[in-house]
Design a protein around this motif. Sequence first.
Motif, short mmCIF file in Angstrom:
data_model
loop_
_atom_site.label_atom_id
_atom_site.label_comp_id
_atom_site.label_asym_id
_atom_site.label_seq_id
_atom_site.Cartn_x
_atom_site.Cartn_y
_atom_site.Cartn_z
N ALA A 116 0.89 -1.30 0.21
CA ALA A 116 -0.11 0.13 -0.05
C ALA A 116 0.81 1.14 0.03
N ASN A 117 1.98 1.34 0.83
CA ASN A 117 3.00 2.34 0.80
C ASN A 117 3.44 2.55 -0.58
N LEU A 118 3.83 1.39 -1.13
CA LEU A 118 4.67 1.55 -2.45
C LEU A 118 3.78 2.28 -3.58
N ILE A 119 2.42 1.81 -3.57
CA ILE A 119 1.46 2.41 -4.73
C ILE A 119 1.41 3.68 -4.35
N THR A 120 1.01 4.09 -3.00
CA THR A 120 0.73 5.62 -2.69
C THR A 120 2.33 6.56 -3.00
N GLU A 121 3.34 6.00 -2.64
CA GLU A 121 4.40 6.77 -2.95
C GLU A 121 4.73 6.77 -4.39
N ALA A 122 4.27 5.98 -5.35
CA ALA A 122 4.46 6.01 -6.54
C ALA A 122 3.84 7.28 -7.30
N GLY A 123 2.68 7.43 -6.66
CA GLY A 123 2.02 8.60 -7.05
C GLY A 123 0.50 8.28 -7.46
N ALA A 124 0.01 7.27 -7.09
CA ALA A 124 -1.52 6.97 -7.25
C ALA A 124 -2.26 7.91 -6.37
N ASP A 125 -3.47 8.47 -6.82
CA ASP A 125 -4.31 9.27 -6.16
C ASP A 125 -5.57 8.39 -5.46
N ARG A 126 -5.70 7.24 -6.02
CA ARG A 126 -7.09 6.44 -5.45
C ARG A 126 -6.70 5.14 -5.86
N VAL A 127 -7.17 4.20 -5.27
CA VAL A 127 -7.02 2.85 -5.54
C VAL A 127 -8.47 2.24 -5.78
N LEU A 128 -8.74 1.41 -6.69
CA LEU A 128 -10.05 0.57 -6.83
C LEU A 128 -9.74 -0.87 -6.65
N ALA A 129 -10.23 -1.61 -5.97
CA ALA A 129 -9.79 -3.01 -5.56
C ALA A 129 -11.19 -3.65 -5.41
N CYS A 130 -10.95 -5.19 -5.89
CA CYS A 130 -12.21 -5.96 -5.87
C CYS A 130 -11.88 -6.86 -4.67
N ARG B 134 -18.42 6.17 -12.03
CA ARG B 134 -18.82 6.80 -11.16
C ARG B 134 -17.76 7.63 -10.21
N VAL B 135 -16.61 6.76 -10.27
CA VAL B 135 -15.49 7.47 -9.59
C VAL B 135 -15.04 8.83 -10.50
N HIS B 136 -15.10 8.71 -11.90
CA HIS B 136 -14.81 9.82 -12.66
C HIS B 136 -15.69 10.94 -12.64
N ASP B 137 -17.16 10.38 -12.40
CA ASP B 137 -18.21 11.44 -12.39
C ASP B 137 -18.15 12.00 -10.91
N ASP B 138 -17.47 11.72 -9.82
CA ASP B 138 -17.75 11.73 -8.54
C ASP B 138 -19.12 11.61 -8.21
N SER B 139 -19.67 10.42 -8.37
CA SER B 139 -21.11 9.80 -8.05
C SER B 139 -20.73 8.59 -6.97
N SER B 140 -21.74 8.41 -6.27
CA SER B 140 -21.76 7.31 -5.23
C SER B 140 -21.39 5.96 -5.90
N VAL B 141 -20.17 5.45 -5.25
CA VAL B 141 -20.17 3.75 -5.63
C VAL B 141 -21.00 3.04 -4.72
N SER B 142 -21.04 3.25 -3.65
CA SER B 142 -21.53 2.13 -2.66
C SER B 142 -23.11 2.03 -3.03
N SER B 143 -23.82 2.96 -3.82
CA SER B 143 -25.38 2.87 -4.31
C SER B 143 -25.28 1.69 -5.02
N ILE B 144 -24.29 1.31 -5.83
CA ILE B 144 -24.44 0.08 -6.89
C ILE B 144 -24.87 -1.15 -6.06
#
Length: 400
Positions: A199-213, A388-398
């Motif tokens: 998690a630290n590596l992904i953050t320090e690499a420059g990611a602004d957000r993570v989407l995981a399944c 939804r992430v791109h549109d700044d909409s709710s993800v949890s409502s899915i």
Amino acid sequence: MASLALTSPPAVKIPSYLSSSSSSFFSPSSILFRNTESRSRISVSGYAKCNLPKALNGNARVPIINETTIPKFFDSSRLEKSVSGNNTKLKLFSGTANPALSQEIAWYMGLELGKVSIKRFADGEIYVQLKESVRGCDVFLVQPTCTPTNENLMELLIMVDACRRASAKKVTAVIPYFGYARADRKTQGRESIAAKLVANLITEAGADRVLACDLHSGQSMGYFDIPVDHVYCQPVILDYLASKSISSEDLVVVSPDVGGVARARAFAKKLSDAPLAIVDKRRHGHNVAEVMNLIGDVKGKVAVMVDDMIDTAGTIVKGAALLHEEGAREVYACCTHAVFSPPAIERLSSGLLQEVIVTNTLPVAEKNYFPQLTILSVANLLGETIWRVHDDSSVSSIFL
């Protein structure tokens, strides 16, 4: 310098959603992949077949797309914009880990995958170059950190770095399968917590957000210092099970271990509040499991075992054997991530399981196909989440 240039699969028609009527998102509109050998066992109506070549072993892997239903929340004006190619501020790129899933996501979104060159030097070093501008764009990088885990992880980090240095406005790492997720806590002295390190590596690499399944454990989200969107793939599996003629009175959901009880309980609640059984398992080492006892009644019932992943299949197969001993009529195994480390295939195809239902968060090699295997696509689910992430909409409502 050896090149690993991405190649696109054969062209498949994008469903025409604009004139369709509304229905539930998790209807049979999801794309399914399965063996033709098992097609006679599965009764699903209302699908249109697309023409793809047969697998090398002779078993066709056919994507089946339903063009008669659309998500109830589908925004047709947004689709028109995306299909026309006017949405230039959203860029979707694929790593080399699972390009087929990335292409399916792009088809659902009505976009083309971004052009990227990914190569490996003779000594194994990875080279990444974006072949188009991402300045000021919202960039999504699709790359599960599956086998070979360390190579795919490093490739993801370099892709994130390339996007950041190319002045992307936001970079989201779409990680359908998060490797090292099982190393999420210390169970013995002097152990590492590799999930936090990654998690630290992904953050320090420059990611602004993570989407995981379907992370192995929910606390893994807390290891990131950036926002994490946790996508649950259960609805895709639930929709498929709903298409099968299994009476709710004959159904019992089984957790293969105590740690998966919360997951199995949530699964059972959505299957007409089916009863729950628990396999008491004692583990003597990594990838080694021993079934000890069963809590609950499965006699004469159809047992559905639910887990987040199948690795060596020791837990699932020993659990299935115990369920048959306790009188279960049929046993199904359901999981999100088909890791399938040896000897998983030999165990899963031994005849103890009526069907093994997985998703395509990980690519399943053709040599690992077997008659009981059914692969469901999560491309529509991930595509809608990305929108939804791109549109700044709710993800949890899915998932409501």
